[in-house]
Design an enzyme around this catalytic site. Structure first.
Site, PDB file in Angstrom:
ATOM      1  N   MET A  36      11.027  -4.351   4.455  1.00 52.66           N
ATOM      2  CA  MET A  36      10.696  -3.995   6.083  1.00 52.66           C
ATOM      3  C   MET A  36      11.235  -2.870   6.546  1.00 52.66           C
ATOM      4  SD  MET A  36      10.949  -7.993   8.015  1.00 52.66           S
ATOM      5  CE  MET A  36      12.520  -8.421   7.347  1.00 52.66           C
ATOM      6  N   GLY A  37      10.332  -2.162   7.196  1.00 54.25           N
ATOM      7  CA  GLY A  37      10.498  -0.798   7.726  1.00 54.25           C
ATOM      8  C   GLY A  37      10.414   0.236   6.596  1.00 54.25           C
ATOM      9  N   ALA A  38       9.603   0.004   5.600  1.00 54.57           N
ATOM     10  CA  ALA A  38       9.501   0.756   4.464  1.00 54.57           C
ATOM     11  C   ALA A  38       8.206   1.472   4.470  1.00 54.57           C
ATOM     12  CB  ALA A  38       9.852  -0.087   3.247  1.00 54.57           C
ATOM     13  N   ASP A  92      -2.773  -1.234  10.520  1.00 56.83           N
ATOM     14  CA  ASP A  92      -2.876  -1.309   8.837  1.00 56.83           C
ATOM     15  C   ASP A  92      -3.714  -2.500   8.551  1.00 56.83           C
ATOM     16  OD1 ASP A  92      -1.837   1.122   8.683  1.00 56.83           O
ATOM     17  OD2 ASP A  92       0.059   0.412   8.147  1.00 56.83           O
ATOM     18  N   LYS A 141       0.914  -1.361   0.108  1.00 54.33           N
ATOM     19  CA  LYS A 141       0.007  -0.042   0.033  1.00 54.33           C
ATOM     20  C   LYS A 141       0.829   1.262   0.103  1.00 54.33           C
ATOM     21  CE  LYS A 141       0.796   1.229   4.534  1.00 54.33           C
ATOM     22  NZ  LYS A 141       1.397   2.675   4.985  1.00 54.33           N
TER      23      LYS A 141
END
EC number: 2.7.1.148
Length: 293
Positions: A100-102, A141, A16
Site C-alpha cells: 500500500m502507498g506504493a 484510478d 498498474k
C-alpha cells in the site's frame, strides 16, 4: 481463475504502472488535471468470491491496517448492491501482495476486480460504461481497471483512450516506506503546469533512440517524493546505475523495463535485502475484461 454458479476463485487484481505522469493544471475543487499512460501488469492481489444468500457483504480475511468498513473491496460490493438492488451477498477473500502507498493502484484494482467479478457472480450484466461511472465514486484510478486496456489517461484520470504497448518485463522495487498521495499533491513545490501532450507524442517514442522510459516525459511527482523520502531517492539512484528507471504514481515504487524476464531477474537478484522487488510481465488486457460488455 475458476468459475462456478456460486463462486469465482483466483481473480487477479493487476497492478498498474504510470509510464509517465504529467500534471497539467489544478481545478478550483483542488483536484489535479493530469496526463499519463497506464500499463497493466500480470502481477497483483488475488481475490476469491463466494455467493451468500442472506444479502450480506463480508470480507473474510484480515487486511492489516485496513478496517473492513473502509476497504475499497467492501465499499465496491456495497455500492454495486445499492445501485442494482440485488438480494445477493458475497464473502470476499483477499490474498494481498501489493504494497500500500506504493503507486501501484492496489486498492483501486481490488475494487475494480470486485465490481467485475460481482457483475458476473450476481448475474447483473451491467455494461462496462455503467460500471465505470460507479467506479469513479470509489477513486480516480478505479475506472481505468474497469476499462481494462492499457490507456492514455487525461482529466483526473477518468478520460481514457486505449493505447497499444509492446510486451515488456518490469522490475518493480518498493522500499519500506508509505507515501501518502494527498501529501504529495498538496506540496507547494509540485509541478502543476506541464505542457499537455498527445497520444501521438507518446507513440512517437517507439522510434526514439533514447532508452525507455527516458525516451518520453517524466513523473512530475518524483522530484517531490525523492526530496521528502530518502528511501525512494535511494531506489531511484540504485536502479539508474543498472538501467533507466522511474517512479510510478505518487510512489513509493520505482520501476525499470527490460526486454526479457532473465534480464529483469538478474537485476532483482542484486537488490539490497531491505527492498521488495518483483518481476512482472506487461498485460494488454485485464484478466476479467470479458465480465463486462
Amino acid at each position: 481463475m475458476t468459475d462456478s454458479t456460486r463462486s469465482l476463485r483466483n481473480c487477479l487484481a493487476p497492478a498498474k504502472l504510470n509510464l509517465f505522469l504529467h500534471i497539467t493544471g489544478r481545478r478550483p475543487n483542488g483536484y489535479h488535471d493530469l496526463q499519463s499512460v497506464f500499463q497493466l501488469l500480470n502481477w497483483g492481489d488475488t481475490l476469491h468470491f463466494t455467493l451468500r444468500d442472506d444479502g450480506r457483504v463480508a470480507r473474510v480475511t484480515d487486511v492489516p491496517g485496513v478496517p473492513e468498513e473502509s476497504d475499497l473491496v467492501v465499499r465496491a460490493a456495497n455500492l454495486l448492491k445499492a445501485h442494482t438492488g440485488t438480494a445477493h451477498g458475497v464473502d470476499v477473500e483477499i490474498d494481498k501482495i501489493l504494497p500500500m502507498g506504493a503507486g501501484l493502484g492496489g486498492g483501486s484494482s481490488d475494487a475494480a476486480t470486485t465490481l467485475l467479478a460481482l457483475n458476473r457472480l450476481w448475474q447483473l450484466d451491467l455494461p462496462r460504461a455503467e460500471l465505470q461511472s460507479l467506479a469513479v465514486k470509489l477513486g480516480a484510478d478505479v475506472p481505468f481497471f474497469i476499462f481494462g486496456k492499457n490507456a492514455f489517461a487525461e482529466g483526473i484520470g477518468e478520460e481514457l483512450a486505449e493505447v497499444e504497448l509492446p510486451t515488456r518485463w518490469f522490475l518493480v522495487v518498493t522500499p519500506r516506506v508509505h507515501v501518502p498521495t494527498a501529501e504529495i499533491f498538496s506540496d507547494e513545490l509540485l509541478t502543476r503546469d506541464t505542457k499537455p501532450v498527445t497520444i501521438a507524442d507518446f507513440l512517437a517514442q517507439q522510434t526514439s533512440d533514447a532508452e525507455w522510459p527516458d525516451s518520453f516525459g517524466r513523473n512530475d511527482m518524483q522530484e517531490v517524493v525523492t526530496r521528502k523520502y530518502a528511501e525512494v531517492a535511494q531506489v531511484v539512484k540504485w536502479l539508474y546505475d543498472v538501467t533507466p528507471a522511474r517512479m510510478t504514481g505518487s510512489g513509493a515504487s520505482v520501476f525499470a523495463a527490460f526486454h526479457s524476464k532473465h534480464e529483469a531477474e538478474a537485476a532483482k537478484a542484486k537488490l539490497p535485502a531491505s527492498w521488495n522487488g518483483a518481476v512482472a510481465e506487461s498485460l494488454n488486457e485485464h484478466p476479467l475484461f470479458a465480465f463486462a460488455s
